[in-house]
Design an enzyme around this catalytic site. Structure first.
Site, mmCIF file in Angstrom:
data_model
loop_
_atom_site.group_PDB
_atom_site.id
_atom_site.type_symbol
_atom_site.label_atom_id
_atom_site.label_comp_id
_atom_site.label_asym_id
_atom_site.label_seq_id
_atom_site.Cartn_x
_atom_site.Cartn_y
_atom_site.Cartn_z
ATOM 1 N N GLU A 124 0.826 -1.212 0.000
ATOM 2 C CA GLU A 124 0.000 0.000 0.000
ATOM 3 C C GLU A 124 0.859 1.260 0.000
ATOM 4 O O GLU A 124 0.559 2.230 -0.715
ATOM 5 C CB GLU A 124 -0.911 0.026 1.239
ATOM 6 N N CYS A 152 -2.350 -2.764 7.509
ATOM 7 C CA CYS A 152 -1.935 -2.646 8.907
ATOM 8 C C CYS A 152 -2.171 -1.211 9.375
ATOM 9 O O CYS A 152 -2.619 -0.350 8.612
ATOM 10 C CB CYS A 152 -0.471 -3.032 9.051
#
Length: 268
Positions: A124, A152
């Site tokens: 990401e 996360c």
């Protein structure tokens, strides 16, 4: 760079979500997949392109019904899976992401913190950096992020700072997932940006890729350990008398070196 898209089915880009899922899962070397359960979803404040989810400005709400993914969602998740394969080929945990605006892929990224010596090099983060560079803007309103594994906390924070409108992820992460599996970073109504989150797109396929990677890595470790043990057993034993002679010779050499006034130790 644009990608051809299949025709979107009715109701594509649904933003309906599901309740927080169970965090129980088998202990694996890294991210593993928990059973398909429900996750909390939030709503986004920025608009999405046609074919994506309708957004609202209300705080996060929880929905009991499963998410319905459009052909468009599945198309972009398959591109994220292709990016994850690049991570696997590099020996990294296979997680991939693509960032899109409308029907255009702005950037992609794959997980490579080991090779990059960078703890923040998650898929990401890589995609967000590349997209910001391409658009010359650290804000990415109206963009969507597709990633094969639940983000996360680090990635969730970056997603919110970038003002991503919508996140779609594949496998759930019962160890570090920040979209409901461990914590829900997007559900806090006090945040100044609300990102829509939908989990479980191609979940089985994304989870299977992770499980296969760790199974292969465990097998490789076992094989290397067995090879070392076999080599040790096959090595000829040094007779005790030879070992004693070698020790005496080494001691004699050390003594000569210590009394040599011309310089450091050297061969006689």
């Amino acid at each position: 760079m644009s990608e051809p898209l299949p025709a979107a089915s009715p109701g594509s880009g649904s933003t309906s979500g599901t309740d927080a899922g169970s965090a129980s899962a088998s202990a694996a070397d890294s991210a593993s997949v928990i059973p398909a359960e429900t996750l909390p979803l939030t709503t986004a404040t920025s608009g999405l392109p046609a074919g994506a989810a309708e957004l609202a400005t209300a705080p996060s709400t929880h929905h009991p019904t499963p998410v319905s993914f459009s052909e468009r969602d599945l198309h972009f998740m398959k591109l994220a899976q292709a990016a994850a394969e690049e991570a696997r080929a590099a020996g990294e945990v296979p997680v991939g992401a693509v960032l899109v605006r409308g029907d255009e892929v702005i950037a992609k990224g794959f997980n490579h913190p080991i090779g990059a010596h960078d703890p923040s090099a998650h898929a990401e983060m890589v995609a967000l950096r590349a997209a910001a560079h391409t658009l010359q803007n650290y804000r990415l309103p109206g963009c969507e992020l597709y990633v094969t594994l639940e983000p996360c906390l680090m990635c969730a924070g970056a997603i919110m700072h970038a003002r991503i409108a919508r996140v779609v992820f594949g496998a759930r992460d019962p160890k570090t997932g920040a979209c409901g599996s461990v914590v829900d970073a997007f559900a806090n109504p006090q945040l100044n940006h609300h990102t829509t989150v939908a989990g479980g797109a191609l979940e089985d396929e994304c989870g299977a890729a992770l499980k296969l990677f760790f199974a292969e890595r465990r097998r490789a470790v076992r094989e290397a350990r067995a090879a070392r043990a076999a080599a040790h057993e096959a090595a000829p034993a040094v007779p005790a008398v030879h070992a004693a002679s070698a020790a005496c010779a080494a001691a004699d050499q050390t003594g000569r070196a210590a009394t040599d006034e011309t310089g450091p130790a050297r061969l006689p």
